[in-house]
Write a protein that holds these residues in place. Structure first.
Motif, PDB file in Angstrom:
ATOM      1  N   VAL A 290       0.808  -1.304   0.089  1.00 39.57           N
ATOM      2  CA  VAL A 290      -0.019  -0.101   0.046  1.00 39.57           C
ATOM      3  C   VAL A 290       0.840   1.198   0.056  1.00 39.57           C
ATOM      4  O   VAL A 290       0.501   2.351  -0.571  1.00 39.57           O
ATOM      5  N   LEU A 291       2.171   1.242   0.467  1.00 35.64           N
ATOM      6  CA  LEU A 291       2.949   2.369   0.375  1.00 35.64           C
ATOM      7  C   LEU A 291       3.547   2.363  -0.945  1.00 35.64           C
ATOM      8  O   LEU A 291       4.248   3.657  -1.067  1.00 35.64           O
ATOM      9  N   ARG A 292       3.450   1.617  -1.798  1.00 41.33           N
ATOM     10  CA  ARG A 292       4.225   1.693  -2.996  1.00 41.33           C
ATOM     11  C   ARG A 292       3.148   1.939  -4.297  1.00 41.33           C
ATOM     12  O   ARG A 292       3.654   2.118  -5.505  1.00 41.33           O
ATOM     13  N   ILE A 293       2.021   1.847  -3.897  1.00 39.99           N
ATOM     14  CA  ILE A 293       0.820   2.007  -5.120  1.00 39.99           C
ATOM     15  C   ILE A 293      -0.230   2.827  -4.571  1.00 39.99           C
ATOM     16  O   ILE A 293      -0.321   3.320  -3.649  1.00 39.99           O
ATOM     17  N   PRO A 294      -0.775   3.585  -5.849  1.00 42.92           N
ATOM     18  CA  PRO A 294      -1.824   4.416  -5.537  1.00 42.92           C
ATOM     19  C   PRO A 294      -2.947   3.612  -5.211  1.00 42.92           C
ATOM     20  O   PRO A 294      -3.857   3.156  -6.145  1.00 42.92           O
ATOM     21  N   ALA A 295      -3.191   3.243  -4.012  1.00 43.53           N
ATOM     22  CA  ALA A 295      -4.240   2.219  -3.400  1.00 43.53           C
ATOM     23  C   ALA A 295      -5.675   2.638  -3.722  1.00 43.53           C
ATOM     24  O   ALA A 295      -6.406   2.033  -4.457  1.00 43.53           O
ATOM     25  N   ARG A 296      -5.874   4.042  -3.690  1.00 44.75           N
ATOM     26  CA  ARG A 296      -7.256   4.460  -3.729  1.00 44.75           C
ATOM     27  C   ARG A 296      -7.580   4.565  -5.275  1.00 44.75           C
ATOM     28  O   ARG A 296      -8.805   4.105  -5.835  1.00 44.75           O
ATOM     29  N   SER A 297      -6.638   4.698  -6.297  1.00 44.14           N
ATOM     30  CA  SER A 297      -6.931   4.837  -7.561  1.00 44.14           C
ATOM     31  C   SER A 297      -7.237   3.569  -8.023  1.00 44.14           C
ATOM     32  O   SER A 297      -8.146   3.258  -8.801  1.00 44.14           O
ATOM     33  N   LEU A 298      -6.390   2.569  -7.474  1.00 45.82           N
ATOM     34  CA  LEU A 298      -6.418   1.159  -7.947  1.00 45.82           C
ATOM     35  C   LEU A 298      -7.752   0.471  -7.522  1.00 45.82           C
ATOM     36  O   LEU A 298      -8.528  -0.102  -8.199  1.00 45.82           O
ATOM     37  N   ALA A 299      -8.042   0.949  -6.407  1.00 47.83           N
ATOM     38  CA  ALA A 299      -9.476   0.452  -5.815  1.00 47.83           C
ATOM     39  C   ALA A 299     -10.645   0.950  -6.673  1.00 47.83           C
ATOM     40  O   ALA A 299     -11.361   0.229  -6.865  1.00 47.83           O
ATOM     41  N   ALA A 300     -10.557   2.205  -6.889  1.00 44.50           N
ATOM     42  CA  ALA A 300     -11.641   2.897  -7.666  1.00 44.50           C
ATOM     43  C   ALA A 300     -11.419   2.192  -9.125  1.00 44.50           C
ATOM     44  O   ALA A 300     -12.569   1.926  -9.609  1.00 44.50           O
ATOM     45  N   ALA A 301     -10.366   1.865  -9.842  1.00 42.60           N
ATOM     46  CA  ALA A 301     -10.396   1.140 -10.947  1.00 42.60           C
ATOM     47  C   ALA A 301     -11.044  -0.202 -10.927  1.00 42.60           C
ATOM     48  O   ALA A 301     -11.819  -0.918 -11.798  1.00 42.60           O
ATOM     49  N   GLY A 302     -10.753  -1.160  -9.876  1.00 35.54           N
ATOM     50  CA  GLY A 302     -11.292  -2.315  -9.820  1.00 35.54           C
ATOM     51  C   GLY A 302     -12.762  -2.074  -9.337  1.00 35.54           C
ATOM     52  O   GLY A 302     -13.375  -3.069 -10.176  1.00 35.54           O
ATOM     53  N   ALA A 303     -13.293  -1.156  -8.780  1.00 35.79           N
ATOM     54  CA  ALA A 303     -14.855  -1.171  -8.691  1.00 35.79           C
ATOM     55  C   ALA A 303     -15.346  -0.719 -10.132  1.00 35.79           C
ATOM     56  O   ALA A 303     -16.479  -1.266 -10.078  1.00 35.79           O
ATOM     57  N   LEU A 304     -14.648   0.014 -10.951  1.00 36.76           N
ATOM     58  CA  LEU A 304     -15.274   0.523 -12.287  1.00 36.76           C
ATOM     59  C   LEU A 304     -15.326  -0.855 -13.152  1.00 36.76           C
ATOM     60  O   LEU A 304     -16.305  -0.988 -13.824  1.00 36.76           O
ATOM     61  N   VAL A 305     -14.297  -1.770 -12.878  1.00 32.15           N
ATOM     62  CA  VAL A 305     -14.524  -2.965 -13.472  1.00 32.15           C
ATOM     63  C   VAL A 305     -15.540  -3.818 -13.112  1.00 32.15           C
ATOM     64  O   VAL A 305     -16.357  -4.436 -13.758  1.00 32.15           O
ATOM     65  N   VAL A 306     -15.804  -4.046 -11.978  1.00 31.66           N
ATOM     66  CA  VAL A 306     -16.786  -4.731 -11.364  1.00 31.66           C
ATOM     67  C   VAL A 306     -18.136  -3.980 -11.776  1.00 31.66           C
ATOM     68  O   VAL A 306     -19.306  -4.958 -12.193  1.00 31.66           O
ATOM     69  N   ALA A 307     -18.102  -2.744 -11.766  1.00 33.82           N
ATOM     70  CA  ALA A 307     -19.483  -1.960 -12.307  1.00 33.82           C
ATOM     71  C   ALA A 307     -19.809  -2.320 -13.873  1.00 33.82           C
ATOM     72  O   ALA A 307     -21.071  -2.691 -14.157  1.00 33.82           O
ATOM     73  N   ALA A 308     -18.775  -2.172 -14.504  1.00 32.76           N
ATOM     74  CA  ALA A 308     -19.103  -2.753 -15.812  1.00 32.76           C
ATOM     75  C   ALA A 308     -19.445  -4.067 -16.095  1.00 32.76           C
ATOM     76  O   ALA A 308     -20.370  -4.517 -16.932  1.00 32.76           O
TER      77      ALA A 308
END
Length: 685
Positions: A290-308
């Motif tokens: 979590v210290l090395r990745i943009p966790a919030r952005s990736l979580a939002a991207a994952g949620a977007l994939v699930v929404a699709a």
């Protein structure tokens, strides 16, 4: 201070807030197109577009304060052209006659009709003795009678059945819901029914994979959760409503919980929120990651994939597409570090929806969704700016749910009442009892079931989901059976909702003292609504039913038959009485005669001046002193609204006058009928 200075100061105050008006002016252009009673030519459409672009191009020559008005004119023109382009894009043949015979096609949708019958939508249609270029792209059939000999309907199966088909019908009264327009935009060229067995012609072939997956998921859910519980669970996960009983649907509507069935912004938002929160927690459990990745952005991207994926699984209808766009805008904002929920985000979502589906503007789904979302964003934004606390930290979720339900309910209640002619008096109570459960149990359990499905353990999630659904159905039944749970209201005039919407948007979007003029516009819309006058007499487009307004409510000419028309007339009157009760008042109908069937016509002798005679079968006798309408004449006019004057009945409006002659209407030419009438009158003389 001059007028120019005041105007300049007023427009400068709107800087940074004008984008919210983009979908509003697009909607004005779209609404203008659909309000026409004639079909604009290609040259007229191009002229509108060219005029809008020219105004915008010369906007730099105008004073700065007038430039937004030029942009507004351009947006109105673009909205008009978008609606016109969409109308031509979806064009398809409409059946021009009543058809009885073999109907062959591929099953592309399954649901239930108003009478609770299984209803199939077919494409790749073949009709006996009908040329391919005249065959509708899609037809919809309700299956009545004994269905024990039917094959099992499944997605993609090519079937054949003997059925009755006709063109989509017009409004049940002038200014009523235009089913012809709705059918045009879903490419439905004929509707009807069948009582014969459904036969398979060819096994399902490649294609419609998502539809098959949806129905397989629906069958699996219903095999675990029986009855209406399984039907409800299938509806909110796959969009398949075919397993919900009519009584359960009525309870949900009467308690204002029917919106929980539609895969809308609530479901899409909850699903995305659950996935987004779960991914954030998952990333947080791995500190090195979590210290090395943009966790919030990736979580939002994952949620977007699930929404699709949820969009595809649910069938991707217009309401779900609208919900996905709204959620996608919010998630994309999170990915780039912007505020997820804002009026600008709502405006972007509305603009995209109107650009892709301009016809959505005319439906209650679009209007209610964006009314609720806009009101919620505005109210919570105002509370944030004013630093209004929602109570102690432990109580904030509860107060947020209460405020959300109250604000959304208030914002959507007038629109729901205008479209459905009813107000659920205990709707807030029902929603407060059920909406939180959707967020904390039903939707998370659905996500859990989907995650466990590849391992064959989806029963765990479905069991938990069933607990929440059982409670929702219990609340719906309880609230629906409370005294006066549903109050009926009269249908408003056509421009009441636009005036209400203009006032609502002015109050929220405008900056400065003029925003309060929105309250005046909203109040005026309710005053006009309260003064609505219903027609003295209504005549259905086939002559099968007549309704006369009396002091005791509308009297109907028949206690059975034409039930859909009867229900709509009574609800538009704000009358909750059933057709049977309304038929007992018919002796008070006065100077109106309804001839139902050939025997009644054969026994009919004559009439007097000042009478209205409506027949459900053609009448050949002409030159009568009274006003006579039979099916042949009504085909050219559609349903009638009639005023009873001192000297007799007077036509106030016809459905054809209100709907106009558009791409989606199919009114016959009245000239041949008039010629036959004149010829018959000459012979009689």
């Amino acid at each position: 201070m001059g007028v120019g200075s005041v105007l300049g100061q007023m427009m400068r105050a709107q800087r940074g807030a004008l984008f919210g008006w983009v979908p509003v002016f697009l909607a004005v252009g779209i609404g203008g197109f659909f309000s026409l009673t004639w079909e604009p030519s290609g040259g007229f459409i191009w002229s509108v577009l060219a005029g809008g672009v020219a105004i915008a191009a010369f906007a730099r020559l105008l004073p700065e304060t007038l430039r937004p008005l030029a942009v507004a004119m351009m947006l109105i023109a673009i909205g008009f052209v978008l609606a016109a382009a969409r109308s031509h894009y979806v064009a398809g043949p409409v059946l021009k006659f009543s058809y009885y015979g073999a109907v062959e096609g591929r099953i592309v949708a399954m649901d239930r009709s108003q009478s609770d019958a299984l209803r199939l939508t077919l494409d790749q249609v073949v009709l006996d003795r009908v040329r391919p270029q005249q065959t509708p792209l899609r037809v919809r059939l309700s299956l009545h009678g004994d269905r024990s000999a039917d094959i099992i309907a499944e997605p993609g199966l090519r079937v054949m059945i003997t059925g009755h088909l006709s063109a989509p019908s017009g409004p049940v009264e002038p200014g009523g819901f235009d089913f012809q327009r709705h059918a045009w935009f879903v490419r439905l060229g004929a509707v009807g029914y069948a009582r014969t067995p459904l036969m398979g012609v060819d096994a399902p072939k490649a294609g419609l994979g998502v539809f098959r997956l949806r129905m397989a998921a629906s069958d699996k859910i219903q095999s675990v959760l029986a009855g209406d519980i399984g039907g409800f669970a299938a509806a909110i996960t796959t969009g398949d409503r075919s397993a919900i009983s009519k009584s359960a649907l009525e309870d949900l509507r009467a308690s204002n919980l029917a919106h929980l069935l539609a895969i809308s912004g609530l479901h899409m938002g909850l699903m995305s929120g659950v996935v987004f929160g779960a991914l954030r927690i998952l990333f947080a459990l791995i500190p090195a990651l979590v210290l090395r990745i943009p966790a919030r952005s990736l979580a939002a991207a994952g949620a977007l994939v699930v929404a699709a994926g949820y969009l595809a699984l649910s069938g991707g209808n217009v309401a779900t597409q609208r919900a996905f766009i709204m959620v996608a805008v919010a998630l994309c904002a999170l990915m780039i570090g912007r505020r997820a929920i804002s009026l600008r985000g709502v405006a972007i979502a509305a603009t995209i929806v109107l650009a892709l589906r301009p016809e959505a503007l005319m439906g209650p789904g679009f209007q209610m969704s964006f009314a609720a979302t806009t009101a919620l964003v505005a109210v919570f934004g105002w509370m944030r700016d004013k630093q209004i606390a929602l109570g102690p930290r432990w109580f904030q979720p509860v107060s947020a749910v209460f405020i959300s339900s109250a604000v959304a309910g208030i914002a959507t209640a007038p629109i729901a009442a205008a479209h459905f002619n009813a107000i659920a008096q205990y709707g807030l109570l029902a929603n407060l009892s059920c909406v939180p459960l959707m967020g904390v149990l039903v939707i998370p359990a659905a996500v859990l079931a989907a995650v466990l499905a590849p391992f064959g353990l989806e029963v765990i999630g479905l069991w938990a989901m069933g607990l929440g659904v059982r409670w929702i159905l219990f609340v719906a039944d309880f609230v629906a059976n409370l005294p006066q749970s549903r109050v009926y209201v009269v249908a408003p005039d056509g421009w009441v909702i636009p005036l209400l919407a203009l006032g609502f948007l002015t109050l929220i979007l405008w900056r400065g003292v003029l925003r309060w003029s929105g309250i005046i516009a909203m109040a005026a819309s309710f005053v006009v609504w309260g003064g609505t006058n219903r027609p003295d007499i209504l005549v259905s487009d086939t002559g099968a039913l007549v309704g006369v307004r009396t002091d005791q409510g509308r009297a109907l000419s028949k206690e059975r038959g034409a039930g859909f028309v009867a229900r709509n007339w009574l609800e538009n009157d704000g009358d909750g009485a059933g057709q049977y009760i309304a038929a007992t008042k018919w002796d008070k109908a006065g100077q109106v005669v309804h001839l139902s069937g050939k025997r009644a016509v054969a026994a009919f002798d004559t009439c007097t001046k000042g009478q209205l005679v409506v027949s459900s079968v053609p009448i050949e006798r002409l030159g009568l002193p009274c006003m006579v309408y039979d099916p042949d004449r009504l085909k050219t006019t559609g349903a009638l609204a009639i005023s009873m004057e001192r000297d007799g009945p007077k036509i106030v409006q016809t459905a054809r006058e209100v709907s106009g002659d558009r791409l989606w209407t199919h009114w016959p030419d009245p000239r041949p009928l008039r010629a036959r009438q004149r010829h018959a009158q000459k012979i009689s003389h």
